[in-house]
Design a protein around this motif. Structure first.
Motif, PDB file in Angstrom:
ATOM      1  N   LEU A  82       0.870  -1.168   0.000  1.00 14.02           N
ATOM      2  CA  LEU A  82       0.000   0.000   0.000  1.00 14.02           C
ATOM      3  C   LEU A  82       0.909   1.220   0.000  1.00 14.02           C
ATOM      4  N   SER A  86       4.171   7.241  -6.228  1.00 16.68           N
ATOM      5  CA  SER A  86       3.755   6.932  -7.603  1.00 16.68           C
ATOM      6  C   SER A  86       4.913   7.013  -8.589  1.00 16.68           C
ATOM      7  N   TYR A 102       0.643  -3.835  -5.946  1.00 13.26           N
ATOM      8  CA  TYR A 102       0.633  -2.615  -5.153  1.00 13.26           C
ATOM      9  C   TYR A 102      -0.663  -1.859  -5.398  1.00 13.26           C
ATOM     10  N   LEU A 103      -1.071  -1.124  -4.391  1.00 12.20           N
ATOM     11  CA  LEU A 103      -2.255  -0.271  -4.490  1.00 12.20           C
ATOM     12  C   LEU A 103      -1.865   1.131  -4.061  1.00 12.20           C
ATOM     13  N   LYS A 104      -2.231   2.106  -4.860  1.00 14.43           N
ATOM     14  CA  LYS A 104      -1.945   3.491  -4.513  1.00 14.43           C
ATOM     15  C   LYS A 104      -3.083   4.049  -3.657  1.00 14.43           C
ATOM     16  N   LYS A 105      -2.715   4.711  -2.577  1.00 10.40           N
ATOM     17  CA  LYS A 105      -3.705   5.369  -1.729  1.00 10.40           C
ATOM     18  C   LYS A 105      -4.212   6.637  -2.420  1.00 10.40           C
ATOM     19  N   PHE A 107      -7.567   3.978  -1.957  1.00  9.67           N
ATOM     20  CA  PHE A 107      -8.075   2.851  -2.738  1.00  9.67           C
ATOM     21  C   PHE A 107      -9.376   2.366  -2.113  1.00  9.67           C
ATOM     22  N   SER A 108     -10.114   1.567  -2.863  1.00 12.56           N
ATOM     23  CA  SER A 108     -11.365   1.006  -2.332  1.00 12.56           C
ATOM     24  C   SER A 108     -11.100  -0.374  -1.739  1.00 12.56           C
ATOM     25  N   GLU A 111     -11.477  -3.143  -4.313  1.00 11.09           N
ATOM     26  CA  GLU A 111     -10.314  -3.398  -5.170  1.00 11.09           C
ATOM     27  C   GLU A 111      -9.263  -4.198  -4.420  1.00 11.09           C
ATOM     28  N   LEU A 112      -9.036  -3.887  -3.158  1.00 12.87           N
ATOM     29  CA  LEU A 112      -8.073  -4.636  -2.355  1.00 12.87           C
ATOM     30  C   LEU A 112      -8.476  -6.106  -2.264  1.00 12.87           C
ATOM     31  N   ARG A 115      -7.761  -7.977  -5.503  1.00  8.92           N
ATOM     32  CA  ARG A 115      -6.327  -8.254  -5.661  1.00  8.92           C
ATOM     33  C   ARG A 115      -5.865  -9.358  -4.703  1.00  8.92           C
ATOM     34  N   ASN A 187      -2.131  -5.251 -13.370  1.00  8.19           N
ATOM     35  CA  ASN A 187      -2.568  -4.288 -14.376  1.00  8.19           C
ATOM     36  C   ASN A 187      -1.486  -4.192 -15.439  1.00  8.19           C
TER      37      ASN A 187
END
Length: 227
Positions: A82, A86, A102-105, A107-108, A111-112, A115, A187
């Motif tokens: 998390l 970027s 990875y998830l960019k803050k 996020f929903s 979506e987590l 993944r 992605n």
């Protein structure tokens, strides 16, 4: 009744960590919340989680350092970072040390969860493989090692091993770039594509002792492992 999937969540923002924890628990997961990397490493060693969700910027031990420590112990457990970062180099670094996604803050939670489930399904699928002979190399996927003839065994990173697995699985065929990016990176954006190029270069170097093996760049389509 199936046991809930155990997630180790390391997040130093107390409010955010609690929101993520409670949201995941309402979806049937078991969540171990840690406020920093040092606590997370101790919990990893005692709680045997099935997947890690790590904030990158944490006190005492950041997410990247924590991931490196865990990868020295376990090369297979899925890791999601998390991050508020970027920059391309930060994303590439995360994948290079063994991160899976990875998830960019911000996020929903939905979506987590998608993944998390994708990574768990992928790990289950790939555990079915064992030792693979590819030309003059022996590829031990579970141990993430590569050996040329009877020479010294070379360790692969988590990302290198998974990419090589799919190249071998599709040997002498074009491995679709977008498909593999979505499968392994989650992605097919610019950052992920740059990261995959780095790993392809690393694999070429590790396979260069066997002239019967070559990873070709099929422009506009993807890569092909010639064997």
């Amino acid at each position: 009744m199936n046991k809930p999937i155990k997630i180790l969540l390391a997040e130093d923002e107390a409010a955010l960590g609690q929101i993520i924890k409670e949201s995941l628990e309402t979806r049937g997961f078991e969540v171990i919340l840690c406020e920093n990397g040092e606590v997370a490493l101790k919990k990893y060693q005692t709680e045997t989680p099935e997947i890690l969700v790590l904030d990158v910027m944490m006190p005492k031990k950041d997410g990247f350092t924590l991931a490196k420590d865990i990868r020295n112990i376990d090369g297979a457990i899925p890791i999601i970072f998390l991050t508020a970062k970027s920059q391309t180099q930060d994303v590439v670094e995360g994948f290079s040390i063994g991160g899976n996604d990875y998830l960019k803050k911000p996020f929903s939670i939905e979506e987590l969860i998608v993944r998390i489930n994708n990574l768990l399904n992928r790990t289950k699928e790939q555990k079915q493989s064992d030792i693979i002979n590819i030309s003059q190399y022996i590829f031990n996927f579970p141990k993430q090692t590569l050996q040329f003839k009877n020479e010294e065994v070379v360790s692969l990173t988590h990302r290198e091993a998974h990419l090589l697995f799919h190249l071998i699985k599709n040997k002498n065929k074009v491995l679709d770039r977008s498909l593999i990016l979505n499968k392994l990176w989650g992605n097919d954006d610019f950052f992920s594509a740059r990261s995959m190029d780095v790993f392809i270069t690393k694999l070429r170097k590790k396979l260069k002792k066997d002239t019967n093996l070559e990873i070709l760049n099929v422009r506009g389509y993807g890569y092909k492992l010639i064997c």
